[in-house]
Design an enzyme around this catalytic site. Structure first.
Site, PDB file in Angstrom:
ATOM      1  CG  LEU A 196      -0.586   9.255  -1.106  1.00  0.00           C
ATOM      2  CD1 LEU A 196      -1.461   9.738   0.050  1.00  0.00           C
ATOM      3  CD2 LEU A 196       0.344  10.371  -1.548  1.00  0.00           C
ATOM      4  CD  GLU A 197       4.114   5.784  -7.271  1.00  0.00           C
ATOM      5  OE1 GLU A 197       4.837   4.993  -6.647  1.00  0.00           O
ATOM      6  OE2 GLU A 197       3.617   5.528  -8.389  1.00  0.00           O
ATOM      7  CG  HIS A 243      -1.959  -1.094   1.098  1.00  0.00           C
ATOM      8  ND1 HIS A 243      -2.653  -1.572   2.181  1.00  0.00           N
ATOM      9  CD2 HIS A 243      -2.393  -1.817   0.038  1.00  0.00           C
ATOM     10  CE1 HIS A 243      -3.469  -2.539   1.771  1.00  0.00           C
ATOM     11  NE2 HIS A 243      -3.320  -2.696   0.484  1.00  0.00           N
ATOM     12  N   GLY A 268       1.757  -0.044 -10.652  1.00  0.00           N
ATOM     13  CA  GLY A 268       3.035  -0.731 -10.751  1.00  0.00           C
ATOM     14  C   GLY A 268       3.831  -0.530  -9.482  1.00  0.00           C
ATOM     15  CG  MET A 307       9.027   1.988  -5.121  1.00  0.00           C
ATOM     16  SD  MET A 307       9.409   2.117  -3.380  1.00  0.00           S
ATOM     17  CE  MET A 307      10.549   0.742  -3.187  1.00  0.00           C
ATOM     18  CG  ASN A 345      -8.886  -7.803  -3.058  1.00  0.00           C
ATOM     19  OD1 ASN A 345      -8.513  -8.127  -4.175  1.00  0.00           O
ATOM     20  ND2 ASN A 345      -8.061  -7.726  -2.024  1.00  0.00           N
ATOM     21  CG  HIS A 354      -4.723  -5.953  -8.739  1.00  0.00           C
ATOM     22  ND1 HIS A 354      -3.958  -7.020  -9.134  1.00  0.00           N
ATOM     23  CD2 HIS A 354      -4.447  -5.775  -7.416  1.00  0.00           C
ATOM     24  CE1 HIS A 354      -3.258  -7.468  -8.103  1.00  0.00           C
ATOM     25  NE2 HIS A 354      -3.523  -6.747  -7.053  1.00  0.00           N
TER      26      HIS A 354
END
Lengths: 143, 493
Positions: B215-216, B213, B392, B394, B343, B416
């Site tokens: 945040l980008e 998980h 994808g 990081m 999911n 996904h």
């Protein structure tokens, strides 16, 4: 070390094997492995709080799963890391109980080197079996 | 282990390439298979698939009431019961519902948000921005959430989802239009959720989690825009535009719901329902049974909590951008592009053998990808198709795509992510977190992570090639790329 990490079949997750001369010691080793999955330096954990742990199950593997789930529960519900030094396992086929005292403290990022967030203890490859020298548990944790 | 490899090898050999990027394992390959198993993959991806995919997707084909085929997406890899990337549509009356077909992290998903900023405007403030996001978006094991909720509030969140959040000022009404199910799926019942699950999740709304998980902050470079018209229609209309993407789910709440029902179903399968399956991770119950309906209602609580989670995080992201750039988020153009779920199990209408039917579609590590004209696609996008976000690593970036008409062959489902190809242990042996962080910074990607061990586990080399996965989805006819999004900043738990 009473446990060792192994490559989990689901590559995204963490597997370990825990051993001990009796089920209780084996279960305590599994608790240590679970804590070490979440905390890189479990030796930094101070026994500031206690949470009694008691679980029941019809089989030893499910008993272990439920015990480890207690550690995951407290991590999320109360933000506590708990260490378990000893586990008492009693019972027989169809009716097992495990009792332990979890000791630990709230997550403290200034001292705790955080590792993986365990989401669940899975049924995948879950085994608790007797060996020539005692008992062995195989567990996969969903990360 | 040798037996498993041998079984997988036999199944692999039984697969026939039936289309450019679709392989089919016939029902005769394993006793009890009710439908074929189909794997979406280029020949290169197919050759590299792990043994578990073959074993698990053919096990899925054993499930009562399955319709059409058991399908695995090109980012597929070993999971619990279903492979990650597994898809199964069930007849609601005769079929089952399986928590393994949804996953522990119910409604793990992705949200993409545009800005009106270009890379040049962000570059000099990137460290400040990422540091602020790291400080203000809770991440990592044991993190507490952004909301302080009592039991009643949290139960309300599990029903109201993102809608509950927007009604209380955490976001904009338009955010709901750009979220599957309008940010809250109907039919959630917190009475079907254990006290333990409620306790695990109550303090986690607005937390990123850890593991895969993140945040980008990403850039849409002009040379990476595959379909400029579609990109512009989706709000990507500025050269080197900065966007924000984050990936997270239902946290301890969804995980506990899944655990509770897997453990409830496993002993009942044979004893009560007469279902005999080779893998207890495929624990299931007839969909219309009391147990099946209870799980469905509980699962929906997990779906809604996850929408709420991503909604609150979006609100915090907008606040951080506003503080760093000293501009209102509206002025910064921080509109959602879309939010997708990975999911879930949902009742949907699909055409099978020429007839329109309601089916229960399990998607585990797979994304819904409705085509153009479909009713559940937001009106603003309906002529284009449903936006799809495939994440994808990081290091490599992610993609924005659109659903396509030919997706009907796979119940309008696509991949996904890029899919893990290396265990976490192996990744930690090969990569070191701090040096990885340094190398990424030298490449212009500034990363903050709660756990350096976790960072190493998420190294790009641990994942399949995202470009290859997206190409496979295009060739399999389940989605088409619109733009590739390149990371410049990332926070991880």
């Amino acid at each position: 070390m009473p446990y060792r990490f192994v490559d989990a079949a689901p590559t995204a997750d963490v597997g370990f094997v825990a051993e001990g001369p009796d089920p209780g010691t084996c279960f305590a080793a599994a608790c240590a492995a679970t804590l070490a999955t979440m905390l890189d330096n479990p030796e930094s954990l101070r026994p500031s709080v206690e949470r009694p742990l008691h679980v029941e199950a019809e089989s030893l593997d499910l008993l272990l799963l439920r015990l480890l789930e207690e550690l995951v529960f407290y991590k999320d519900a109360e933000h506590l890391f708990l260490a378990v030094d000893a586990v008492r396992v009693v019972g027989d086929d169809g009716a097992w109980q495990a009792t332990a005292m979890g000791r630990g403290e709230a997550v403290d990022r200034s001292r705790h080197r955080l590792a993986a967030d365990v989401k669940a203890v899975t049924l995948h490859g879950l085994e608790v079996e007797p060996t020539a020298t005692g008992w062995r548990a195989s567990v996969v944790l969903d990360i | 282990m040798a037996d498993r490899s041998e079984r997988a090898a036999r199944l692999r050999q039984a697969a026939v390439r039936v289309a450019d990027a679709v392989w089919e394992i016939p029902p005769a390959a394993k006793p009890g298979m009710r439908v074929p198993a189909r794997i979406h993959a280029t020949p290169e991806i197919f050759a590299a698939l792990d043994d578990g995919v073959f074993e698990q997707i053919t096990n899925v084909a054993l499930l009562p009431g399955i319709v059409g085929a058991a399908i695995c997406m090109p980012d597929g890899h070993w999971g619990y019961g279903f492979p990650i990337g597994g898809v199964a549509a069930m007849h609601p009356e005769s079929g089952v519902i399986s928590p393994g077909g949804i996953g522990f992290d119910i409604n793990c998903g992705m949200r993409l948000v545009r800005t009106s900023l270009a890379h040049a405007e962000v570059r000099e403030r990137l460290r400040e921005l990422v540091d602020a996001l790291y400080a203000r978006v809770p991440a990592g094991v044991g993190a507490g959430g952004l909301l302080r909720l009592d039991d009643d509030d949290f139960r309300a969140v599990s029903v109201g989802g993102a809608r509950w959040c927007v009604e209380r000022g955490f976001g904009w009404p338009e955010d709901l239009e750009r979220t599957e199910e309008g940010g809250a799926i109907r039919g959630a019942d917190p009475d079907k959720v254990s006290a333990r699950a409620l306790a695990r999740g109550r303090d986690q709304v607005g937390t990123l989690g850890s593991g895969n998980h993140y945040l980008e902050i990403q850039v849409v470079k002009p040379e990476n825009v595959v379909d400029p018209a579609a990109a512009a229609a989706l709000g990507l209309d500025i050269p080197d535009q900065v966007v924000v993407m984050f990936h997270c789910g239902s946290r301890g709440f969804g995980h506990q719901i899944a655990s509770d029902y897997v453990q409830q179903f496993a002993p009942l399968m044979k004893r009560k329902f007469g279902i005999d399956l080779p893998d207890r991770d495929l624990a299931c119950a007839p969909f219309r049974s009391e147990e099946g309906q209870a799980y469905f209602a509980a699962m929906k609580c997990g779906i809604n909590m996850s929408y709420a989670n991503r909604q609150v995080i979006l609100h915090r992201v907008r606040e951080v951008f506003a503080d760093v750039f000293r501009r209102d988020p509206h002025d910064l153009g921080m509109h959602m592009v879309y939010d997708v779920a990975h999911n879930t199990a949902k009742l949907e209408e699909h055409v099978v053998d020429g007839r329109r039917r309601t089916l229960l579609v399990h998607r585990k590590g797979a994304t819904r990808a409705f085509g153009p004209g479909m009713q559940d696609v937001p009106a603003a996008y309906r002529s284009l198709g449903q936006p799809v976000i495939i994440g994808g690593s990081m290091e490599t970036g992610s993609y924005l795509l659109l659903g396509v008409p030919s997706g009907s062959e796979a119940f309008f489902t696509t991949a996904h992510g890029s899919g893990r190809q290396m265990s976490r242990r192996e990744a930690k042996r090969r990569f070191e977190g701090r040096s990885l962080q340094h190398k990424l910074e030298q490449r212009g990607i500034y990363v903050r992570a709660v756990s350096f061990g976790g960072l190493a586990e998420e190294a790009g080399g641990a994942y399949k090639d995202i470009d290859a996965v997206v190409e496979a989805t295009r060739r399999a006819g389940t989605s088409r790329p619109v733009a590739r999004l390149v990371p410049i900043g990332n926070i991880k738990g």
